[in-house]
Structure formats: C-alpha cells, structure tokens
Scaffold this active site. Structure first.
Site, PDB file in Angstrom:
ATOM      1  N   ARG A 124       4.101   9.699   1.259  1.00 12.89           N
ATOM      2  CA  ARG A 124       4.907   9.540   2.261  1.00 12.89           C
ATOM      3  C   ARG A 124       6.019   8.710   1.999  1.00 12.89           C
ATOM      4  NH1 ARG A 124       2.093   6.223   6.312  1.00 12.89           N
ATOM      5  NH2 ARG A 124       3.492   4.527   5.859  1.00 12.89           N
ATOM      6  N   GLU A 156      10.477   2.615   1.095  1.00 10.51           N
ATOM      7  CA  GLU A 156       9.230   2.710  -0.012  1.00 10.51           C
ATOM      8  C   GLU A 156       9.039   4.254  -0.035  1.00 10.51           C
ATOM      9  OE1 GLU A 156       5.609   0.916   0.159  1.00 10.51           O
ATOM     10  OE2 GLU A 156       5.356   1.282   2.325  1.00 10.51           O
ATOM     11  N   ASN A 158       5.063   5.800  -0.519  1.00  7.58           N
ATOM     12  CA  ASN A 158       3.787   5.579  -0.568  1.00  7.58           C
ATOM     13  C   ASN A 158       2.970   6.536  -1.248  1.00  7.58           C
ATOM     14  OD1 ASN A 158       3.204   3.141   1.302  1.00  7.58           O
ATOM     15  ND2 ASN A 158       4.399   4.358   2.387  1.00  7.58           N
ATOM     16  N   SER A 163      -0.955   7.012   5.342  1.00  8.57           N
ATOM     17  CA  SER A 163      -2.010   7.351   6.541  1.00  8.57           C
ATOM     18  C   SER A 163      -1.027   7.777   7.738  1.00  8.57           C
ATOM     19  CB  SER A 163      -2.571   6.098   6.945  1.00  8.57           C
ATOM     20  OG  SER A 163      -1.596   4.827   7.164  1.00  8.57           O
ATOM     21  N   LYS A 321       6.415  -1.599  -5.926  1.00  5.86           N
ATOM     22  CA  LYS A 321       7.726  -1.712  -5.533  1.00  5.86           C
ATOM     23  C   LYS A 321       8.634  -2.148  -6.621  1.00  5.86           C
ATOM     24  CE  LYS A 321       6.271  -2.338  -1.174  1.00  5.86           C
ATOM     25  NZ  LYS A 321       4.988  -1.615  -1.159  1.00  5.86           N
ATOM     26  N   LYS A 379       9.742  -8.814  -1.764  1.00  5.12           N
ATOM     27  CA  LYS A 379       8.799  -7.857  -1.770  1.00  5.12           C
ATOM     28  C   LYS A 379       7.695  -8.381  -3.169  1.00  5.12           C
ATOM     29  CE  LYS A 379      10.354  -4.127   0.940  1.00  5.12           C
ATOM     30  NZ  LYS A 379      10.301  -2.650   0.767  1.00  5.12           N
ATOM     31  N   GLU A 383       0.566  -3.183  -0.854  1.00  6.71           N
ATOM     32  CA  GLU A 383       0.740  -2.321   0.089  1.00  6.71           C
ATOM     33  C   GLU A 383      -0.307  -2.755   1.383  1.00  6.71           C
ATOM     34  OE1 GLU A 383       1.791   0.901  -0.028  1.00  6.71           O
ATOM     35  OE2 GLU A 383       2.868   0.255  -1.909  1.00  6.71           O
ATOM     36  N   GLY A 384       0.260  -1.947   2.179  1.00 11.07           N
ATOM     37  CA  GLY A 384      -0.602  -1.966   3.749  1.00 11.07           C
ATOM     38  C   GLY A 384       0.124  -2.820   4.770  1.00 11.07           C
ATOM     39  N   ARG A 465       7.068   5.523  13.075  1.00  5.94           N
ATOM     40  CA  ARG A 465       6.501   4.079  13.806  1.00  5.94           C
ATOM     41  C   ARG A 465       7.677   3.252  14.255  1.00  5.94           C
ATOM     42  NH1 ARG A 465       4.152   2.125   8.427  1.00  5.94           N
ATOM     43  NH2 ARG A 465       5.968   3.151   7.672  1.00  5.94           N
TER      44      ARG A 465
END
Ligand code: ADP
Ligand code: MG
Ligand code: MG
Length: 489
Positions: A124, A156, A158, A163, A321, A379, A383-384, A465
């Site tokens: 993604r 970024e 993923n 998800s 990253k 950064k 992740e997450g 989002r």
C-alpha cells in the site's frame, strides 16, 4: 463536500444520520474489537469513520492509481537486491537492533540459498495531497486551495502488514448510503468502486498459492493474539474465499508456530498437520511483537521455509524509511526501472528526504532541522504509526544525538502540508463533531514474482484515512485517524 452540502448539518439531521451510520457499520462488519477487550469477539465496536466521504481531486487519485504497478515492480526489485539493501542499511543496523535482526535473517537465508524463489508483495503506497500551506495558517486564514495547485506526495510505501483493505472495500458502500440519505443520489458515482482493495490483495494471495502448486496447502495468517483489527483480516479471507473456496486460511500466532510449526527435510512448513503455502504476516512489524530471541528464531524458521512469505525479510527491509530516503536521491530509481516516464512519474511524488549519517551531508540535514523543525518530520525505522517525531521534539531529539551514530537510525523528511477538509469524525463512545481534517490516500498493489520474472503485477482499490488537523501522527488502529472514502472532484 462543502461544495455539495452545507456544513454543519442541522442538529436533528446529524443525530439521525449518526444513528443510521452506526447501525450500518455494525450491520456490515465495519467493526473492530474494543480497546478494553482486544481478544474478545463477543464485544465489538464500529470502526472509527468519517460521516461523509472526503473530497480528493480526481486527477491526483488517477495519477496515484496509474503509477502503482511501477511502484510494485520497483519495490520488488529492491527487495531481491542484496547489495543495494546492504548499502542502504549497513549503518542503520549498527545502531538499530530491530533492523539488525531482520538483516541477519535476510543475510542468512540469502547465503544459505533461498528455499522459495517466489515473492508475494501486498503493498500500500500512501500519499498526502500537499497544498504547501501549514495547517495552522490554513485554518486561520480560511484560504481556499485550488485543487489544481495540490501535489501528490508519497508518505511511504508499506510492504508489511498493509491493512484496511478489507474494511475500506466495504466502507465505500457505507458512504454511498449516507449520500443517498442526504438526497445526493446524483453524487454517489463520485465515490470510486471499480476495484475493491481486499479483492486486489486476495488475487495476489491466490496467484501465489497457485504457484506454490500444492492442492490442500493452506494460507497462514500470522496474527497477534490481541488484535483489534481482526475483521479487516477476515474480510480479506472472505475475498479469497470468493475467488476460490478451496483455499483454506488458518490464523495462528508466532507462539503457535514456535510451539507446533516445523520444517520438513525439504523445507516445507507444516503446522497442526497443514502444509503452509503462504505466510501472510499481519504482525511482526514492531519490536514489541517479538518477546524473546526464540521469537526471532521462529521468524528465521519461516524465512527458511518453502512457504511464500508476505513479506519476505527482503521485502520487509525494502519497506524501511531508510530505503525510501535513498530512493529519493538522484539516479537511484534509474537502477531499478528503465522506462523514463515511469521513473519520472514516481519521482514527481517524492518529498525531500535527507540522510542523517555522520558526515557533511548528515550534519547539514541536522542544522536544517534544528533551525526549522516545523518544516520536517524525523522518522525512525518503524511501522504502524506513533513513531515519528515532529516540531520542537525534533530539536530535542537531534540535540541529544547530534554527534552520535544513533542518528543514522533516523531519516529526515520534508513535512507535507495537506489541504483541509471538513468532516464529522465518528469515534466509538465520543460525541460526533465537525472537524477541520486532513486525509491520507493509500493505493493497494499485489505482486508475485521471482528475482527475474513477473507473474502478477496488479493494483487498485484504496483506503482514505482522515484525522483532525493538528494531529501529527496517523493510524486508525492507533486511534488517531478515521477510515474514509474518496469523493472524486
Ligand atoms: P508508519 O509506517 O508508522 O505509518 P509513516 O511514514 O506513514 O509511518 O508516518 C506515520 C504518519 O505520520 C503518517 O500517516 C502521516 O500522518 C504522518 N507523516 C509521515 N510523514 C509525514 C510527512 N512527511 N509530512 C507530514 N506528515 C507525515
Ligand atoms: Mg508504514
Ligand atoms: Mg504510514
């Protein structure tokens, strides 16, 4: 949306609509487990969502969709390039234990000779639409931003546990329903539904399963034992079921694999009597997901197996990253892609990114950030959500590690200034209010290939989002953002 509908809605209408919204969400499996009982499926709550879909310029949406196959190909070629990953990460792994563990696994299996040449990428790519004006100024001055002056900026890519494909695919129909309820029937076509994100990911899994080539073999979803976002994963399982009901999904934790998983002499992964064709990891992206050295040994066992890993250790490392910062340097995309148009179209989306390695280049980046911390994001290799550093905290952190090797575990990125939209945010258990919001658009891709061959390169579907402006971090599971759908303008 405010071009189409006058906001705020009147209170009675809002109350009625929110009631309908929550019932729709619960009735259609747009749910999460609760914070209080993250391992219970007796008590669930609706996912945090926006009441309305948020406007996204159609041209930029189509641009992001249009480059996704090349993004898939690019990331695949990086993931199988040992030398490039080493050059990117050799300094990072001196100071970052998590990345070092991953590197060691990757290096070990590369040297042993990989048991499984096929890779499965379920990716993604995330973007914000940059209008160049900080949110604080936008909110005060009420400047209206012309959609033509917005730029698509990649946040970024993923490659690990990407998800919300499952929930987002269904959420579009929720937003269509809400528009209908607002008597905006003529506008529902502006919410794109041509491809479902979960269907795209499921196609990737099915293709990889077919290449594994063993009837009766299963797809292992590797999950946390306390996972609030389990229904997103289930929706993906059901998309796969729709494509081929014979492919069985089993859900296990890392501990289950440690206790009951084993490799046969010819490196097939077997657990509880099932041969595993695909290991789809929806955990193991955070240090907290590994409680001991034994857990890392289990990750190594998975990596050594013939099962097709999503992601492989190489893919996991390619998603750091640091790799994405190196990619933004001149001449680097050219090492992986040949078509100049493809290269330019990806490069156009890059925001400035800077190495913090010790030396002149890194020192200059540190000085830039200390002088103007509001203009950057710091950064780490994580992740997450919830890991980045913003504003004055950048100054504090960089001052602490100014001359230390520790800073090589971070990268610096130009801060993106997304445009503002108004929307109602519906969080479980909180009053529903109208906020100035910013959005992040994710485009899904599925890739199956070997180091030399492409078997499937496919993309489509999206997730949007949206969070209140002024909230630095993103993340739905982390409680910052709401799921949303694009309303193409
Ligand atoms: P993660 O892998 O943890 O999701 P991200 O790079 O996506 O890491 O950063 C998390 C969140 O921080 C993003 O969802 C976004 O809201 C915000 N963010 C990241 N990079 C930038 C940036 N360059 N400018 C503005 N916000 C950013
Ligand atoms: Mg990420
Ligand atoms: Mg992210």
């Amino acid at each position: 949306m405010d071009d189409c509908i006058k906001l705020p809605l009147d209170e009675e209408q809002l109350e009625d609509l929110v009631l309908q919204a929550k019932d729709y969400l619960l009735s259609h499996g747009l749910v999460l487990r609760t914070v209080e009982k993250p391992d219970s499926n007796s008590v669930v709550t609706h996912a945090p969502v926006t009441l309305l879909p948020s406007p996204v310029p159609k041209a930029l949406y189509e641009y992001a969709q249009g480059i996704q196959n090349n993004v898939n190909l690019l990331m695949h070629r990086i993931a199988v390039n040992h030398d490039f990953l080493w050059k990117c990460l050799e300094k990072v792994i001196q100071v970052d234990d998590f990345t070092r563990h991953l590197w060691e696994i990757y290096d070990t299996v590369t040297k042993e000779g990989v048991a499984q040449p096929y890779s499965l990428g379920l990716n993604r790519a995330d973007y914000m639409l940059d209008c160049g004006i900080p949110v604080s100024q936008l909110a005060q001055s009420k400047v209206t931003v012309d959609s033509r002056s917005m730029k698509l900026r990649m946040v970024e890519v993923n490659l690990m546990s990407a998800s919300f494909g499952g929930l987002s695919q269904r959420l579009k129909y929720f937003h269509k329903f809400i528009l209908e309820r607002l008597h905006m029937n003529d506008k529902v076509g502006q919410i794109p539904t041509e491809a479902g994100a979960a269907d795209v990911l499921a196609k990737g899994i099915l293709t990889a399963w077919e290449y594994y080539g063993k009837s009766g073999s299963v797809v292992l979803f590797l999950i946390l034992d306390q996972e609030r976002n389990i229904y997103d994963q289930r929706h993906l399982e059901y998309s796969l079921y729709q494509l081929n009901p014979k492919v069985k999904v089993i859900c296990k934790t890392l501990k289950d694999v440690t206790e009951r998983g084993r490799l046969t002499d010819d490196a097939r992964l077997v657990i509880d009597g099932d041969e595993v064709a695909i290991v789809y990891q929806r955990c193991l992206y955070a240090p907290t997901h590994y409680s001991s050295e034994e857990d890392w040994q289990t990750r190594l066992l998975l990596e050594r197996s013939k099962a097709i890993k999503c992601p492989s250790a190489g893919y996991h490392l390619a998603g750091t990253k640091k790799v994405q910062q190196v990619l933004a340097k001149p001449g680097v995309l050219e090492q992986f892609l040949t078509d100049p148009e493809a290269i330019q179209s990806i490069r156009n989306t890059f925001a400035g990114q800077y190495s913090l390695d010790l030396g002149k280049e890194g020192d200059e980046a540190v000085t830039m950030a200390l002088n103007n911390p509001q203009t950057y994001v710091l950064k780490p290799q994580r992740e997450g959500g919830g890991n980045n550093i913003y504003g004055d905290d950048i100054r504090v952190k960089l001052s602490e590690m100014e001359k230390s090797l520790e800073r090589t575990a971070y990268i610096l990125m130009d801060r993106i200034h997304p445009y503002l939209v108004q929307n109602y945010l519906i969080f479980s258990g909180k009053p529903v209010e109208l906020y100035n919001c910013v959005s992040e658009l994710g485009i899904y891709g599925a890739f199956v290939g070997t180091p030399d061959d492409v078997i499937l390169n496919f993309s489509g579907g999206c997730c949007l989002r949206t969070k209140a402006a002024g909230t630095n971090e993103g993340g739905v599971a982390t409680g910052y953002s709401c799921l949303d759908s694009p309303f193409l303008i």
